[in-house]
Write an enzyme that holds these catalytic residues in place. Structure first.
Site, mmCIF file in Angstrom:
data_model
loop_
_atom_site.group_PDB
_atom_site.id
_atom_site.type_symbol
_atom_site.label_atom_id
_atom_site.label_comp_id
_atom_site.label_asym_id
_atom_site.label_seq_id
_atom_site.Cartn_x
_atom_site.Cartn_y
_atom_site.Cartn_z
ATOM 1 N N ASP A 128 0.804 -1.230 0.000
ATOM 2 C CA ASP A 128 0.000 0.000 0.000
ATOM 3 C C ASP A 128 0.838 1.283 0.000
ATOM 4 O O ASP A 128 0.344 2.350 -0.358
ATOM 5 C CB ASP A 128 -0.934 0.026 1.219
ATOM 6 C CG ASP A 128 -1.894 -1.143 1.229
ATOM 7 O OD1 ASP A 128 -2.199 -1.670 0.148
ATOM 8 O OD2 ASP A 128 -2.345 -1.534 2.330
ATOM 9 N N LYS A 155 -5.219 -2.171 -21.966
ATOM 10 C CA LYS A 155 -5.179 -1.096 -22.963
ATOM 11 C C LYS A 155 -5.213 -1.675 -24.379
ATOM 12 O O LYS A 155 -5.828 -1.089 -25.282
ATOM 13 C CB LYS A 155 -3.896 -0.280 -22.791
ATOM 14 C CG LYS A 155 -4.162 1.149 -22.408
ATOM 15 C CD LYS A 155 -2.875 1.915 -22.261
ATOM 16 C CE LYS A 155 -3.126 3.389 -22.426
ATOM 17 N NZ LYS A 155 -1.980 4.208 -22.127
ATOM 18 N N ALA A 187 -2.956 6.903 -17.521
ATOM 19 C CA ALA A 187 -4.420 6.783 -17.363
ATOM 20 C C ALA A 187 -5.112 8.123 -17.593
ATOM 21 O O ALA A 187 -4.569 9.180 -17.236
ATOM 22 C CB ALA A 187 -4.736 6.267 -15.967
HETATM 23 O O1 F6P Z 1 -2.681 -4.041 3.079
HETATM 24 C C1 F6P Z 1 -2.549 -4.815 1.938
HETATM 25 C C2 F6P Z 1 -3.899 -5.115 1.330
HETATM 26 O O2 F6P Z 1 -3.677 -5.878 0.152
HETATM 27 C C3 F6P Z 1 -4.754 -3.892 1.014
HETATM 28 O O3 F6P Z 1 -4.350 -3.234 -0.157
HETATM 29 C C4 F6P Z 1 -6.121 -4.521 0.936
HETATM 30 O O4 F6P Z 1 -7.119 -3.570 1.242
HETATM 31 C C5 F6P Z 1 -6.062 -5.599 1.979
HETATM 32 O O5 F6P Z 1 -4.699 -5.867 2.209
HETATM 33 C C6 F6P Z 1 -6.762 -6.876 1.613
HETATM 34 O O6 F6P Z 1 -6.693 -7.737 2.690
HETATM 35 P P1 F6P Z 1 -7.052 -9.279 2.639
HETATM 36 O O7 F6P Z 1 -5.915 -9.995 1.967
HETATM 37 O O8 F6P Z 1 -7.188 -9.663 4.058
HETATM 38 O O9 F6P Z 1 -8.300 -9.416 1.843
#
Ligand code: F6P
Length: 319
Positions: A128, A155, A187
């Site tokens: 993230d 694309k 984008a």
């Molecule tokens: O924090 C990493 C992340 O991939 C986020 O981007 C996403 O919102 C979340 O984890 C998804 O979590 P999980 O794998 O528990 O569904």
């Protein structure tokens, strides 16, 4: 310091294995034992410990995911859970802990140290890029490359059919992945949670470009801002393109780490052991102007990582 524990926690990110490898091998070279803790804080509470040495981390750097596995642990969110974890670390002779994970995991590490005196070092591991005081987290670069490769494929088909694609990317509450990947694919619109979304303006821009002869359109939306379905509903009828939706999802978390992530994770893993040897703890290793620096977890966790608004402006001008 005689024995270090290492674990990966929360959402996995490419490069975590390189960080484990560097931690284990640096410690091994300095004659410090390493215990790998499986399944993050859950495995810590279940005493899923494995002794690791130089050869146990051979061939893992190029692997995606984390060989130690990961989890999100409810029990560790409680003070009782953390006290139990500290007792287990002590009874197993583990003097310090290296935690590789995102903000929640680093916060857990900080509390473990504050409440129970266990020396901890955190490494920022999350796709993230939402952790303050570090330029990059382990896994972000690989994630961005995956996004770019995938959106580029969209694309191709978008152009063939003269369509628009709304692509939803991860990032939790951060727009970083959307902004950087959107910029890298040129984008037509990037929607992030840090800014209010103006569907009117987005639709008008895309419609004008369509009239000028553009034959494809990519809108990248961060999951924390809106769902791809919502965006498509708002714009499809006024942009002049038939619209399709793609949610990149967990594909963004997998794959062999890029060279950047391998080097970053290796540097951070190495630095974590060196810091513990120097008697430092309660820190996160961060990438700061090209250098790896230890920053107090207190400081890291009390700041919010801001999105680079200049980059956002630039992306608008360039697309
Ligand atoms: O924090 C990493 C992340 O991939 C986020 O981007 C996403 O919102 C979340 O984890 C998804 O979590 P999980 O794998 O528990 O569904």
């Amino acid at each position: 310091i005689k024995k270090i524990g290492v674990l990966t926690s929360g959402g996995d990110s490419p490069g975590m294995n390189a960080a484990i490898r560097a931690t284990v091998r640096t410690a091994y070279t300095d004659e410090i034992a390493v215990v790998g803790i499986r399944r993050g804080y859950s495995g810590l509470l279940d005493e899923e410990f494995i002794d690791m040495d130089y050869s146990s981390v051979g061939g893992i750097m190029e692997k995606g995911g984390t060989v130690l596995r990961s989890s999100r642990c409810e029990e560790f969110r409680t003070e009782e859970g953390r006290t139990k974890a500290a007792d287990l670390l002590r009874s197993n002779g583990i003097d310090a802990l290296v935690v590789i994970g995102g903000e929640g995991s680093l916060n857990g590490a900080k509390l473990l140290m504050d409440e129970n005196g266990i020396p901890v070092i955190g490494l920022p591991g999350t796709i993230d890029n939402d952790i303050a005081m570090t330029d990059m987290c382990i896994g972000v670069d690989t994630c961005l490359n995956t996004c770019v490769e995938t959106i580029q494929k969209l694309k191709d088909t978008a152009s063939s059919h003269e369509r628009a694609f709304v692509v939803e990317v991860m990032g939790r509450n951060s727009g970083y992945v959307a902004l950087a990947s959107g910029m890298a694919v040129g984008a037509e619109a990037i929607i992030v949670p840090e800014l209010p979304v103006d569907y009117e303006a987005i639709a008008e821009k895309i419609w004008n470009e369509r009239k000028r002869g553009k034959i494809n359109c990519i809108i990248v939306v961060a999951e924390g801002a809106a769902s791809a379905y919502t965006v498509a509903r708002h714009v499809e009828h006024r942009i002049g393109y038939e619209t399709r939706i793609t949610i990149l999802g967990h594909i963004q978390r997998g794959g062999s780490p890029t060279a950047f992530d391998r080097v970053l994770a290796s540097r951070m893993g190495y630095a974590s052991v060196k810091a513990l040897e120097e008697g430092k703890a309660g820190m996160m290793m961060s990438l700061n102007g090209g250098k790896i620096k230890g920053i107090p977890l207190e400081e890291v966790l009390s700041h919010k990582k801001e999105l680079d608004m200049e980059l956002m402006e630039m992306a608008k001008i360039l697309s």
